[in-house]
Design a protein around this motif. Structure first.
Motif, short mmCIF file in Angstrom:
data_model
loop_
_atom_site.label_atom_id
_atom_site.label_comp_id
_atom_site.label_asym_id
_atom_site.label_seq_id
_atom_site.Cartn_x
_atom_site.Cartn_y
_atom_site.Cartn_z
N GLY A 154 3.78 7.07 -3.50
CA GLY A 154 2.98 7.62 -2.37
C GLY A 154 3.31 6.60 -1.24
O GLY A 154 3.30 7.19 0.19
N ASN A 155 3.83 5.35 -1.64
CA ASN A 155 4.10 4.32 -0.70
C ASN A 155 5.46 4.25 -0.69
O ASN A 155 6.10 3.30 -0.08
CB ASN A 155 3.49 3.15 -0.95
N GLY A 156 6.43 5.27 -1.15
CA GLY A 156 7.82 5.05 -1.34
C GLY A 156 8.73 4.60 -2.23
O GLY A 156 9.85 4.32 -2.27
N ASP B 201 -4.60 -1.14 -1.53
CA ASP B 201 -4.27 -1.25 -0.19
C ASP B 201 -3.94 -2.91 -0.04
O ASP B 201 -2.94 -3.13 0.92
CB ASP B 201 -5.63 -1.30 0.78
N TYR B 202 -4.67 -3.75 -0.57
CA TYR B 202 -4.00 -5.19 -0.52
C TYR B 202 -2.66 -5.42 -1.01
O TYR B 202 -1.89 -5.92 -0.34
CB TYR B 202 -5.08 -6.15 -1.03
N ILE B 203 -2.61 -4.76 -2.29
CA ILE B 203 -1.09 -4.98 -2.79
C ILE B 203 0.07 -4.44 -1.93
O ILE B 203 1.00 -5.19 -1.83
CB ILE B 203 -0.98 -4.06 -4.14
N PHE B 204 -0.07 -3.11 -1.25
CA PHE B 204 0.79 -2.61 -0.56
C PHE B 204 1.08 -3.26 0.78
O PHE B 204 2.09 -3.52 1.45
CB PHE B 204 0.70 -1.24 -0.46
N THR C 48 5.64 -9.25 2.39
CA THR C 48 6.66 -10.05 1.75
C THR C 48 8.19 -9.26 1.69
O THR C 48 9.04 -10.14 1.87
CB THR C 48 6.27 -9.95 0.22
N LEU C 49 8.44 -8.11 1.54
CA LEU C 49 9.48 -7.36 1.68
C LEU C 49 10.08 -6.61 2.76
O LEU C 49 11.17 -6.64 3.14
CB LEU C 49 9.55 -6.19 0.62
#
Length: 337
Positions: free
Chosen positions: A88-90, A325-328, A334-335
């Motif tokens: 969902g986040n690509g 949410d924190y991870i994404f 980062t990326l």
């Protein structure tokens, strides 16, 4: 030297994939999940294989990035919600069931058996080759518990692997055996001579009871692949884990990619289920994770998760949804967006 390392990685990875790559089929999770086996060279137990599972992002949101998930001990990939959060986040989502685990377990094999964590490198290499082949230009390696140890060890031993970030979910960086820990090095040494001697993992079912929907959790999974009772190991397994942990400690700050290190805010020791088991790490000592995790690299973000289980993404909804949410957000920083 760098060019030589890259060439060596490509050769080893392609070799791992070329051993025998089977076609994709519908996974046990059903729907749009796909899987395929990768047969590897025989080892001390005979024939071995790993399994690659994937769920691709919709072309509308796809960003050319992918994540490879490595499960923990007595485990396999079943976290459908995790996969769908990433797609969902690509991100194209990939997972590997390591040899002698889950989908990869073959008749007559000892569940979870390993003699050296290097054995898992071809399993990871073959998945990374697939990801690059299918368009993942940037890759995140994510590991839980023993999978976090494997992923960290892999990155230290393979610094030129095509991985841009490392996400660790309660990595198994040290034993949690109390007074018995003083014997681990001796037990490990004996394991070099007698790797097949069985070792009991105790009788605690507090953690499994906090997960299973039929007991005190909210999850359903294949209990033949993720047992409710502790899985017996052997001295060879103890030696393999101990060697990898010591290798990481003797090669401090060696991982060059950014690391997200996540762990529960507290640990609990319980043989039988108690309510506290649903909001704490019932497997590892979180102080050990912090102590040794901070030594993995120079670019580390450490996150204590209040109310988190050992597998943080299996925690209660009010814990895991903010964690997603924190991870994404961390990955975007980062990326890049």
């Amino acid at each position: 030297m760098k060019r030589r390392s890259i060439i060596c990685f490509i050769i080893s990875a392609v070799s791992a994939l070329a051993v025998s790559a089977q076609s994709w089929s519908v996974d046990t999770l059903g729907g749009d999940f796909r899987m395929r086996y990768v047969d590897h060279a025989d080892d001390y137990s005979g024939q071995v294989r790993s399994t690659i599972i994937r769920l691709t992002a919709d072309s509308v949101v796809s960003n050319g990035r992918g994540v490879l998930y490595v499960h923990g001990f007595n485990d396999y990939f079943f976290q459908e919600e995790l996969a769908r959060k990433f797609t969902g986040n690509g991100y194209d989502f990939y997972a590997v069931d390591l040899r002698k685990y889950g989908r990869s377990l073959m008749p007559g094999q000892k569940h979870c058996q390993v003699r050296n964590l290097d054995e898992y490198f071809p399993d990871i290499d073959s998945a990374l080759v697939d990801m690059r082949r299918y368009g993942c230009r940037e890759i995140v390696l994510m590991g839980h518990s023993t999978g976090g140890l494997v992923a960290s060890y892999y990155m230290e031993r393979n610094p030129e692997a095509p991985v841009n970030a490392l996400v660790l979910n309660s990595p198994f960086l040290d034993w949690n055996l109390g007074k018995m820990e003083c014997c681990i090095n001796l037990v490990s040494a004996i394991g070099r001579l007698f790797p097949g001697i069985k070792v009991s993992q105790g009788i605690s079912n507090a953690y499994s009871s906090s997960l299973l929907k039929s007991e005190h959790g909210e999850w359903e999974y294949h209990t033949g692949w993720k047992s409710q009772e502790p899985v017996p190991v052997d001295l060879g397994w103890v030696r393999a884990i101990n060697k990898a942990q010591h290798y990481l400690r003797s090669h401090k700050y060696a991982i060059k990619v950014p690391i997200l290190l996540m762990y529960s805010s507290r640990s609990i020791n319980a043989t039988d289920w108690v309510p506290e088991a649903n909001s704490a790490d019932a497997v590892l000592d979180v102080e050990d994770i912090k102590k040794y995790g901070r030594l993995l690299g120079h670019d580390i973000t450490m996150v204590s998760v209040n109310g988190g289980l050992h597998d943080l993404i299996l925690s209660a909804p009010d814990v895991r949804y903010p964690l997603y949410d924190y991870i994404f957000n961390w990955l975007r920083l980062t990326l890049g967006s």
